[in-house]
Design a protein around this motif. Structure first.
Motif, PDB file in Angstrom:
ATOM      1  N   SER A   1       0.762  -1.311   0.022  1.00  0.00           N
ATOM      2  CA  SER A   1       0.089  -0.096   0.077  1.00  0.00           C
ATOM      3  C   SER A   1       0.832   1.239  -0.070  1.00  0.00           C
ATOM      4  O   SER A   1       0.429   2.089  -0.677  1.00  0.00           O
ATOM      5  N   MET A   2       1.908   1.117   0.843  1.00  0.00           N
ATOM      6  CA  MET A   2       2.904   2.508   0.878  1.00  0.00           C
ATOM      7  C   MET A   2       3.556   2.562  -0.380  1.00  0.00           C
ATOM      8  O   MET A   2       3.584   3.657  -1.024  1.00  0.00           O
ATOM      9  N   VAL A   3       4.193   1.592  -0.902  1.00  0.00           N
ATOM     10  CA  VAL A   3       5.179   1.723  -2.230  1.00  0.00           C
ATOM     11  C   VAL A   3       4.024   2.019  -3.465  1.00  0.00           C
ATOM     12  O   VAL A   3       4.701   2.240  -4.676  1.00  0.00           O
ATOM     13  N   SER A   4       2.878   1.515  -3.307  1.00  0.00           N
ATOM     14  CA  SER A   4       2.082   1.702  -4.739  1.00  0.00           C
ATOM     15  C   SER A   4       1.404   3.178  -4.581  1.00  0.00           C
ATOM     16  O   SER A   4       0.777   3.223  -5.298  1.00  0.00           O
ATOM     17  N   ASP A   5       1.566   4.029  -3.437  1.00  0.00           N
ATOM     18  CA  ASP A   5       1.126   5.361  -3.375  1.00  0.00           C
ATOM     19  C   ASP A   5       1.899   6.156  -4.179  1.00  0.00           C
ATOM     20  O   ASP A   5       3.186   6.688  -4.094  1.00  0.00           O
ATOM     21  N   PRO A   6       1.261   6.853  -5.291  1.00  0.00           N
ATOM     22  CA  PRO A   6       2.114   7.858  -6.134  1.00  0.00           C
ATOM     23  C   PRO A   6       2.683   9.127  -5.450  1.00  0.00           C
ATOM     24  O   PRO A   6       3.742   9.230  -5.689  1.00  0.00           O
ATOM     25  N   ASP A   7       2.043   9.348  -4.193  1.00  0.00           N
ATOM     26  CA  ASP A   7       2.446  10.602  -3.533  1.00  0.00           C
ATOM     27  C   ASP A   7       3.537  10.019  -2.667  1.00  0.00           C
ATOM     28  O   ASP A   7       4.454  10.976  -2.481  1.00  0.00           O
ATOM     29  N   VAL A   8       3.594   8.967  -1.925  1.00  0.00           N
ATOM     30  CA  VAL A   8       4.623   8.608  -1.188  1.00  0.00           C
ATOM     31  C   VAL A   8       6.017   8.248  -1.949  1.00  0.00           C
ATOM     32  O   VAL A   8       7.005   8.585  -1.489  1.00  0.00           O
ATOM     33  N   VAL A   9       5.781   7.463  -3.282  1.00  0.00           N
ATOM     34  CA  VAL A   9       7.234   7.373  -4.054  1.00  0.00           C
ATOM     35  C   VAL A   9       7.560   8.224  -4.977  1.00  0.00           C
ATOM     36  O   VAL A   9       8.412   8.354  -5.683  1.00  0.00           O
ATOM     37  N   ARG A  10       6.806   9.545  -5.143  1.00  0.00           N
ATOM     38  CA  ARG A  10       6.984  10.436  -6.004  1.00  0.00           C
ATOM     39  C   ARG A  10       8.320  10.978  -6.253  1.00  0.00           C
ATOM     40  O   ARG A  10       8.951  10.993  -7.115  1.00  0.00           O
ATOM     41  N   TYR A  11       9.139  10.935  -5.166  1.00  0.00           N
ATOM     42  CA  TYR A  11      10.883  11.160  -4.841  1.00  0.00           C
ATOM     43  C   TYR A  11      11.596  10.187  -4.524  1.00  0.00           C
ATOM     44  O   TYR A  11      12.685  10.427  -4.251  1.00  0.00           O
ATOM     45  N   VAL A  12      11.006   8.795  -4.705  1.00  0.00           N
ATOM     46  CA  VAL A  12      12.008   7.790  -4.550  1.00  0.00           C
ATOM     47  C   VAL A  12      12.237   6.954  -5.891  1.00  0.00           C
ATOM     48  O   VAL A  12      11.222   6.815  -6.577  1.00  0.00           O
ATOM     49  N   GLY A  13      13.471   6.858  -6.029  1.00  0.00           N
ATOM     50  CA  GLY A  13      14.059   6.222  -7.441  1.00  0.00           C
ATOM     51  C   GLY A  13      13.648   6.997  -8.433  1.00  0.00           C
ATOM     52  O   GLY A  13      13.462   8.144  -8.723  1.00  0.00           O
ATOM     53  N   GLN A  14      12.696   6.170  -9.537  1.00  0.00           N
ATOM     54  CA  GLN A  14      12.147   6.841 -10.640  1.00  0.00           C
ATOM     55  C   GLN A  14      10.788   7.660 -10.451  1.00  0.00           C
ATOM     56  O   GLN A  14      10.133   7.917 -11.331  1.00  0.00           O
ATOM     57  N   GLY A  15      10.357   7.421  -9.138  1.00  0.00           N
ATOM     58  CA  GLY A  15       9.005   7.871  -8.704  1.00  0.00           C
ATOM     59  C   GLY A  15       7.839   7.283  -9.265  1.00  0.00           C
ATOM     60  O   GLY A  15       6.841   7.789  -9.308  1.00  0.00           O
ATOM     61  N   VAL A  16       7.822   5.843  -9.761  1.00  0.00           N
ATOM     62  CA  VAL A  16       7.018   4.980 -10.116  1.00  0.00           C
ATOM     63  C   VAL A  16       6.560   4.296  -9.037  1.00  0.00           C
ATOM     64  O   VAL A  16       7.136   3.375  -8.369  1.00  0.00           O
ATOM     65  N   PRO A  17       5.151   4.210  -8.784  1.00  0.00           N
ATOM     66  CA  PRO A  17       4.647   3.432  -7.760  1.00  0.00           C
ATOM     67  C   PRO A  17       4.806   2.000  -8.156  1.00  0.00           C
ATOM     68  O   PRO A  17       4.855   1.582  -9.547  1.00  0.00           O
ATOM     69  N   LEU A  18       4.870   0.854  -7.360  1.00  0.00           N
ATOM     70  CA  LEU A  18       5.119  -0.402  -7.396  1.00  0.00           C
ATOM     71  C   LEU A  18       4.284  -1.208  -7.459  1.00  0.00           C
ATOM     72  O   LEU A  18       2.949  -1.219  -6.726  1.00  0.00           O
ATOM     73  N   ASN A  19       3.935  -2.114  -8.429  1.00  0.00           N
ATOM     74  CA  ASN A  19       2.818  -3.271  -8.305  1.00  0.00           C
ATOM     75  C   ASN A  19       3.302  -4.219  -7.225  1.00  0.00           C
ATOM     76  O   ASN A  19       4.203  -4.140  -6.620  1.00  0.00           O
ATOM     77  N   ALA A  20       2.399  -5.092  -7.017  1.00  0.00           N
ATOM     78  CA  ALA A  20       2.387  -6.014  -6.003  1.00  0.00           C
ATOM     79  C   ALA A  20       3.672  -6.983  -6.246  1.00  0.00           C
ATOM     80  O   ALA A  20       4.573  -7.081  -5.137  1.00  0.00           O
ATOM     81  N   GLU A  21       4.096  -7.407  -7.302  1.00  0.00           N
ATOM     82  CA  GLU A  21       5.165  -8.192  -7.620  1.00  0.00           C
ATOM     83  C   GLU A  21       6.492  -7.356  -7.402  1.00  0.00           C
ATOM     84  O   GLU A  21       7.457  -7.866  -6.824  1.00  0.00           O
ATOM     85  N   GLN A  22       6.395  -6.033  -7.792  1.00  0.00           N
ATOM     86  CA  GLN A  22       7.640  -5.441  -7.392  1.00  0.00           C
ATOM     87  C   GLN A  22       7.968  -4.850  -5.954  1.00  0.00           C
ATOM     88  O   GLN A  22       8.938  -4.574  -5.492  1.00  0.00           O
ATOM     89  N   ALA A  23       6.491  -4.770  -5.262  1.00  0.00           N
ATOM     90  CA  ALA A  23       6.794  -4.442  -4.023  1.00  0.00           C
ATOM     91  C   ALA A  23       7.327  -5.610  -3.017  1.00  0.00           C
ATOM     92  O   ALA A  23       7.825  -5.486  -2.228  1.00  0.00           O
ATOM     93  N   TRP A  24       6.862  -6.914  -3.429  1.00  0.00           N
ATOM     94  CA  TRP A  24       7.330  -8.096  -2.885  1.00  0.00           C
ATOM     95  C   TRP A  24       8.848  -8.114  -2.908  1.00  0.00           C
ATOM     96  O   TRP A  24       9.608  -8.313  -2.108  1.00  0.00           O
ATOM     97  N   GLN A  25       9.571  -7.761  -4.311  1.00  0.00           N
ATOM     98  CA  GLN A  25      10.929  -7.898  -4.504  1.00  0.00           C
ATOM     99  C   GLN A  25      11.639  -6.853  -3.725  1.00  0.00           C
ATOM    100  O   GLN A  25      12.646  -6.806  -3.264  1.00  0.00           O
ATOM    101  N   SER A  26      11.025  -5.554  -3.651  1.00  0.00           N
ATOM    102  CA  SER A  26      11.547  -4.369  -2.644  1.00  0.00           C
ATOM    103  C   SER A  26      11.623  -4.920  -1.372  1.00  0.00           C
ATOM    104  O   SER A  26      12.707  -4.796  -0.854  1.00  0.00           O
ATOM    105  N   MET A  27      10.389  -5.515  -0.776  1.00  0.00           N
ATOM    106  CA  MET A  27      10.508  -5.810   0.677  1.00  0.00           C
ATOM    107  C   MET A  27      11.581  -6.933   0.698  1.00  0.00           C
ATOM    108  O   MET A  27      12.428  -6.946   1.842  1.00  0.00           O
TER     109      MET A  27
END
Length: 168
Positions: free
Chosen positions: A24-50
């Motif tokens: 929920s946190m890393v898929s929020d566009p406002d939260v990730v706006r300034y992180v990395g490429q600023g692109v929200p993560l889907n479920a698979e990407q969020a799992w990989q990130s965690m």
């Protein structure tokens, strides 16, 4: 992996049960706006990130903690130290879910991570790399005692590097 405690927070290892909150946190566009490429993560990407966050602890002996609010027992962010391969230094970073912005949680959690670094790995210089337009994080780094060092490009993104003093 050590657990840290502050007045309102517990900094601990991520658990599989934290995935929904993390996603929920890393898929929020406002939260990730300034992180990395600023692109929200889907479920698979969020799992990989965690999983990346947890693997960093195993490979480097440092990493990011899950930030759990004591009162609600909910994971409200991540904070900690990281230095992936090719990084310009050990970095102190933070991310808090939007509903908990402006409540002092990022500062409280980052203070605990900074104290940990100073107690256990004080010989390592510490930096924060912050997107040049991320005014709240710039203010937070300065409140934590960091000062602007230089501008640099990281992955086609202009960031500002802030350096922390060697001691409190």
């Amino acid at each position: 992996m050590p657990m840290l405690e502050t007045e309102r927070l517990i900094l601990r290892a991520f658990r599989q049960s934290d995935f929904a909150a993390y996603h929920s946190m890393v898929s929020d566009p406002d939260v990730v706006r300034y992180v990395g490429q600023g692109v929200p993560l889907n479920a698979e990407q969020a799992w990989q990130s965690m999983a990346y966050l947890m693997g960093h602890w195993w490979l480097k002996g440092i990493g990011l903690w899950a930030v759990e609010e004591k009162r609600t027992k909910k994971v409200i962010g991540r904070v900690g130290l990281y230095q992936p391969e090719g990084w310009p230094g050990m970095e102190l970073g933070w991310m808090i879910i939007k509903e908990n912005w402006r409540k002092g949680f990022a500062f409280e959690a980052a203070q605990a991570a900074l104290a940990y670094q100073r107690a256990y790995i004080p010989q390592e210089p510490l930096i924060s790399l912050i997107h040049s337009e991320n005014k709240p994080s710039i203010k937070l780094a300065q409140k934590l005692g960091a000062s602007f060092s230089l501008g640099r490009e990281m992955g086609n993104i202009q960031v500002l590097e802030f350096s922390y003093p060697d001691h409190a």
